[in-house]
Design a protein around this motif. Sequence first.
Motif, PDB file in Angstrom:
ATOM      1  N   ALA A  91       0.721  -1.116  -0.070  1.00  0.00           N
ATOM      2  CA  ALA A  91       0.126   0.012   0.003  1.00  0.00           C
ATOM      3  C   ALA A  91       0.783   1.354   0.027  1.00  0.00           C
ATOM      4  CB  ALA A  91      -0.943   0.063   1.298  1.00  0.00           C
ATOM      5  N   ILE A  92       2.042   1.209   0.776  1.00  0.00           N
ATOM      6  CA  ILE A  92       2.816   2.347   0.889  1.00  0.00           C
ATOM      7  C   ILE A  92       3.494   2.536  -0.632  1.00  0.00           C
ATOM      8  CG2 ILE A  92       4.937   3.288   1.980  1.00  0.00           C
ATOM      9  CD1 ILE A  92       3.971   2.132   4.514  1.00  0.00           C
ATOM     10  N   ALA A  93       3.751   1.324  -0.998  1.00  0.00           N
ATOM     11  CA  ALA A  93       4.816   1.630  -2.495  1.00  0.00           C
ATOM     12  C   ALA A  93       3.856   2.129  -3.475  1.00  0.00           C
ATOM     13  CB  ALA A  93       4.931   0.143  -2.959  1.00  0.00           C
ATOM     14  N   HIS A  94       2.511   1.625  -3.390  1.00  0.00           N
ATOM     15  CA  HIS A  94       1.307   2.257  -4.239  1.00  0.00           C
ATOM     16  C   HIS A  94       1.093   3.798  -3.861  1.00  0.00           C
ATOM     17  CE1 HIS A  94      -2.117   2.593  -6.969  1.00  0.00           C
ATOM     18  NE2 HIS A  94      -2.717   3.060  -5.741  1.00  0.00           N
ATOM     19  N   LEU A  95       1.191   4.315  -3.027  1.00  0.00           N
ATOM     20  CA  LEU A  95       1.069   5.577  -2.525  1.00  0.00           C
ATOM     21  C   LEU A  95       2.119   6.558  -3.126  1.00  0.00           C
ATOM     22  CD1 LEU A  95      -0.401   5.834   1.163  1.00  0.00           C
ATOM     23  CD2 LEU A  95      -1.260   6.596  -0.887  1.00  0.00           C
ATOM     24  N   ILE A  96       3.320   5.857  -2.876  1.00  0.00           N
ATOM     25  CA  ILE A  96       4.586   6.572  -3.348  1.00  0.00           C
ATOM     26  C   ILE A  96       4.597   6.623  -4.609  1.00  0.00           C
ATOM     27  CG2 ILE A  96       7.223   6.036  -3.692  1.00  0.00           C
ATOM     28  CD1 ILE A  96       6.915   5.319  -0.765  1.00  0.00           C
ATOM     29  N   SER A  97       4.151   5.532  -5.422  1.00  0.00           N
ATOM     30  CA  SER A  97       4.054   5.796  -6.916  1.00  0.00           C
ATOM     31  C   SER A  97       2.964   6.802  -7.484  1.00  0.00           C
ATOM     32  CB  SER A  97       3.531   4.412  -7.598  1.00  0.00           C
ATOM     33  OG  SER A  97       2.477   4.130  -7.324  1.00  0.00           O
ATOM     34  N   LEU A  98       1.960   7.099  -6.499  1.00  0.00           N
ATOM     35  CA  LEU A  98       0.914   8.058  -6.964  1.00  0.00           C
ATOM     36  C   LEU A  98       1.698   9.592  -6.608  1.00  0.00           C
ATOM     37  CD1 LEU A  98      -2.441   6.686  -5.298  1.00  0.00           C
ATOM     38  CD2 LEU A  98      -1.827   7.179  -7.882  1.00  0.00           C
ATOM     39  N   ALA A  99       2.562   9.220  -5.675  1.00  0.00           N
ATOM     40  CA  ALA A  99       2.925  10.770  -5.350  1.00  0.00           C
ATOM     41  C   ALA A  99       4.239  11.283  -6.278  1.00  0.00           C
ATOM     42  CB  ALA A  99       3.474  10.767  -4.033  1.00  0.00           C
ATOM     43  N   ILE A 100       4.675  10.431  -7.179  1.00  0.00           N
ATOM     44  CA  ILE A 100       5.722  10.553  -8.087  1.00  0.00           C
ATOM     45  C   ILE A 100       5.407  11.827  -8.990  1.00  0.00           C
ATOM     46  CG2 ILE A 100       7.280   9.691  -9.943  1.00  0.00           C
ATOM     47  CD1 ILE A 100       7.664   7.489  -8.019  1.00  0.00           C
ATOM     48  N   ALA A 101       4.231  11.585  -9.607  1.00  0.00           N
ATOM     49  CA  ALA A 101       3.785  12.542 -10.700  1.00  0.00           C
ATOM     50  C   ALA A 101       3.770  13.998  -9.925  1.00  0.00           C
ATOM     51  CB  ALA A 101       2.630  12.234 -11.337  1.00  0.00           C
ATOM     52  N   PRO A 102       3.118  14.286  -8.909  1.00  0.00           N
ATOM     53  CA  PRO A 102       3.298  15.458  -8.263  1.00  0.00           C
ATOM     54  C   PRO A 102       4.556  15.929  -8.012  1.00  0.00           C
ATOM     55  CG  PRO A 102       1.560  14.399  -7.438  1.00  0.00           C
ATOM     56  CD  PRO A 102       2.330  13.398  -8.290  1.00  0.00           C
ATOM     57  N   VAL A 103       5.616  14.943  -7.526  1.00  0.00           N
ATOM     58  CA  VAL A 103       7.112  15.476  -7.227  1.00  0.00           C
ATOM     59  C   VAL A 103       7.699  15.790  -8.751  1.00  0.00           C
ATOM     60  CG1 VAL A 103       9.133  14.518  -6.520  1.00  0.00           C
ATOM     61  CG2 VAL A 103       7.097  13.972  -5.214  1.00  0.00           C
ATOM     62  N   PHE A 104       7.362  15.396  -9.603  1.00  0.00           N
ATOM     63  CA  PHE A 104       7.927  15.909 -11.007  1.00  0.00           C
ATOM     64  C   PHE A 104       7.516  17.156 -11.143  1.00  0.00           C
ATOM     65  CE2 PHE A 104       8.968  11.208 -11.989  1.00  0.00           C
ATOM     66  CZ  PHE A 104      10.342  11.462 -12.177  1.00  0.00           C
ATOM     67  N   LEU A 105       6.282  17.461 -11.269  1.00  0.00           N
ATOM     68  CA  LEU A 105       5.630  18.742 -11.103  1.00  0.00           C
ATOM     69  C   LEU A 105       6.420  19.650 -10.222  1.00  0.00           C
ATOM     70  CD1 LEU A 105       3.521  20.379 -12.670  1.00  0.00           C
ATOM     71  CD2 LEU A 105       1.927  19.594 -10.890  1.00  0.00           C
ATOM     72  N   LEU A 106       6.548  19.294  -9.074  1.00  0.00           N
ATOM     73  CA  LEU A 106       7.208  20.204  -8.485  1.00  0.00           C
ATOM     74  C   LEU A 106       8.611  20.384  -8.697  1.00  0.00           C
ATOM     75  CD1 LEU A 106       6.528  18.993  -4.618  1.00  0.00           C
ATOM     76  CD2 LEU A 106       5.720  21.109  -5.689  1.00  0.00           C
ATOM     77  N   ALA A 107       9.371  19.777  -9.369  1.00  0.00           N
ATOM     78  CA  ALA A 107      10.688  20.033  -9.910  1.00  0.00           C
ATOM     79  C   ALA A 107      10.452  20.778 -11.039  1.00  0.00           C
ATOM     80  CB  ALA A 107      11.286  18.495 -10.329  1.00  0.00           C
ATOM     81  N   GLY A 108       9.613  20.719 -11.694  1.00  0.00           N
ATOM     82  CA  GLY A 108       9.175  21.717 -13.050  1.00  0.00           C
ATOM     83  C   GLY A 108       9.169  23.065 -12.371  1.00  0.00           C
TER      84      GLY A 108
END
Length: 153
Positions: A9-26
């Motif tokens: 479940a935590i791995a799934h949450l982390i994968s959901l959070a990756i797209a917003p983290v890339f957005l933060l980098a942009g």
Amino acid sequence: MDQGAAVSAIAHLISLAIAPVFLLAGIGSILNVLAGRLARSVDRWRRLEDQYEGLEGAALREASAELHILDQRMTVINLAISCCTSSALLICLVVAILFVADLADFPFGRPIAWLFILAMLMLVLGLVLFLYEVRLAMRALRAHRDIMPHRRG
């Protein structure tokens, strides 16, 4: 809850959070560009301010006009920085709430969606302001070019 299921479940949450983290980098890159443009405008303002006392006539009018445009540009850049920073903060909230919602087993789907929509609106507004600031800079350059004597090569 099974330990393997919790990790999954935590791995799934982390994968959901990756797209917003890339957005933060942009957004971080955009903020870097905006801060650079603000710094250059402030430097130009200071140079003109130092020369202002000794100017007369047409040079004084040109410096006053440029200071006015620089003031507009700095105001617009500050607004763009505020919008982009707000967008980044909202995205951080989205990521945090994703984890809290899952850990608390509470359905935060609608608030997460609204926060993300608001984050995107703030980012769009920041980019529109950035575009407007670039147009102000180009207008100032064209006005300055029209005043300058033409160089012959």
